[in-house]
Design a protein around this motif. Structure first.
Motif, mmCIF file in Angstrom:
data_model
loop_
_atom_site.group_PDB
_atom_site.id
_atom_site.type_symbol
_atom_site.label_atom_id
_atom_site.label_comp_id
_atom_site.label_asym_id
_atom_site.label_seq_id
_atom_site.Cartn_x
_atom_site.Cartn_y
_atom_site.Cartn_z
ATOM 1 N N MET A 150 30.273 -45.106 -40.712
ATOM 2 C CA MET A 150 30.662 -44.974 -42.184
ATOM 3 C C MET A 150 30.014 -43.866 -43.204
ATOM 4 N N VAL A 151 28.920 -43.613 -43.041
ATOM 5 C CA VAL A 151 28.218 -42.586 -43.855
ATOM 6 C C VAL A 151 29.113 -41.131 -43.391
ATOM 7 N N LYS A 152 29.359 -40.763 -42.221
ATOM 8 C CA LYS A 152 30.286 -39.724 -41.803
ATOM 9 C C LYS A 152 31.637 -39.832 -42.352
ATOM 10 N N GLU A 153 32.446 -40.936 -42.313
ATOM 11 C CA GLU A 153 33.558 -41.039 -43.096
ATOM 12 C C GLU A 153 33.367 -40.901 -44.589
ATOM 13 N N LEU A 154 32.407 -41.566 -45.200
ATOM 14 C CA LEU A 154 32.202 -41.176 -46.704
ATOM 15 C C LEU A 154 32.101 -39.842 -46.959
ATOM 16 N N GLU A 155 31.040 -39.087 -46.169
ATOM 17 C CA GLU A 155 30.784 -37.596 -46.255
ATOM 18 C C GLU A 155 32.096 -36.882 -46.105
ATOM 19 N N GLN A 156 32.923 -37.229 -45.220
ATOM 20 C CA GLN A 156 34.183 -36.379 -44.927
ATOM 21 C C GLN A 156 35.256 -36.826 -46.002
#
Length: 177
Positions: A150-156
């Protein structure tokens, strides 16, 4: 209705008197086991050997008037036969009692083993149910991996929309207008 004369069927009979002596089979069995246990020891064989040697020695060496059993030792043979005729049934009785005890012990062991097997099968089913239940429980590692995704998706998402963002307005200033 007339009352019947004769024995009542709702009361136990009084025991008949017999000419034979009465005995407690359990007490007799315990005594026979003690005798059989003694007959099967080295101590009995040693004492029996000593008695026979003394018997034969006395009846060979003693003066004629003091001897009580002459050479073919008929009285010794009779005594040994009598001892053997009593020893054999006593030993058999002791073996039968031991067989009965062994049979009871084997039955108890069989029942104990059946209970043990049933308990083991129950515990096996419970462990299998717990494992199946644990397969559906969120573990710490699974939650961490989900949060990392989820953190990766938010950063993307933040990188992709960074240039096209509108400035954030103050709500109070929008309401004042």
């Amino acid at each position: 209705m007339a009352e019947r004369e004769g024995p009542r069927l709702d009361l136990p009979r009084t025991p008949r008197r017999t000419l034979l002596p009465t005995y407690d089979p359990d007490t007799f069995g315990r005594a026979s086991e003690r005798i059989a246990r003694f007959l099967g020891t080295g101590r009995f064989l040693l004492w029996m050997t000593i008695v026979i040697i003394v018997w034969i020695g006395w009846n060979i060496v003693a003066p004629v008037g003091w001897k009580f059993d002459e050479y073919p030792f008929i009285f010794l043979t009779l005594a040994l036969s009598l001892q053997a005729s009593y020893a054999a049934p006593l030993i058999l009785l002791a073996q039968n009692r031991q067989d009965d005890r062994d049979r009871v012990n084997l039955e108890q062991d069989r029942k104990r083993n059946e209970r043990s097997i049933a308990d083991t099968e129950f515990l096996t089913r419970e462990i299998a149910a717990l494992r199946m239940g644990l397969g559906e429980v969120a573990t710490r590692d699974w939650i961490r991996s989900e949060l990392a995704e989820m953190v990766k998706e938010l950063e993307q998402n933040d990188r992709g929309t960074a240039g096209t963002r509108e400035p954030v307005r103050n709500r109070e200033s929008d309401q004042d207008r």
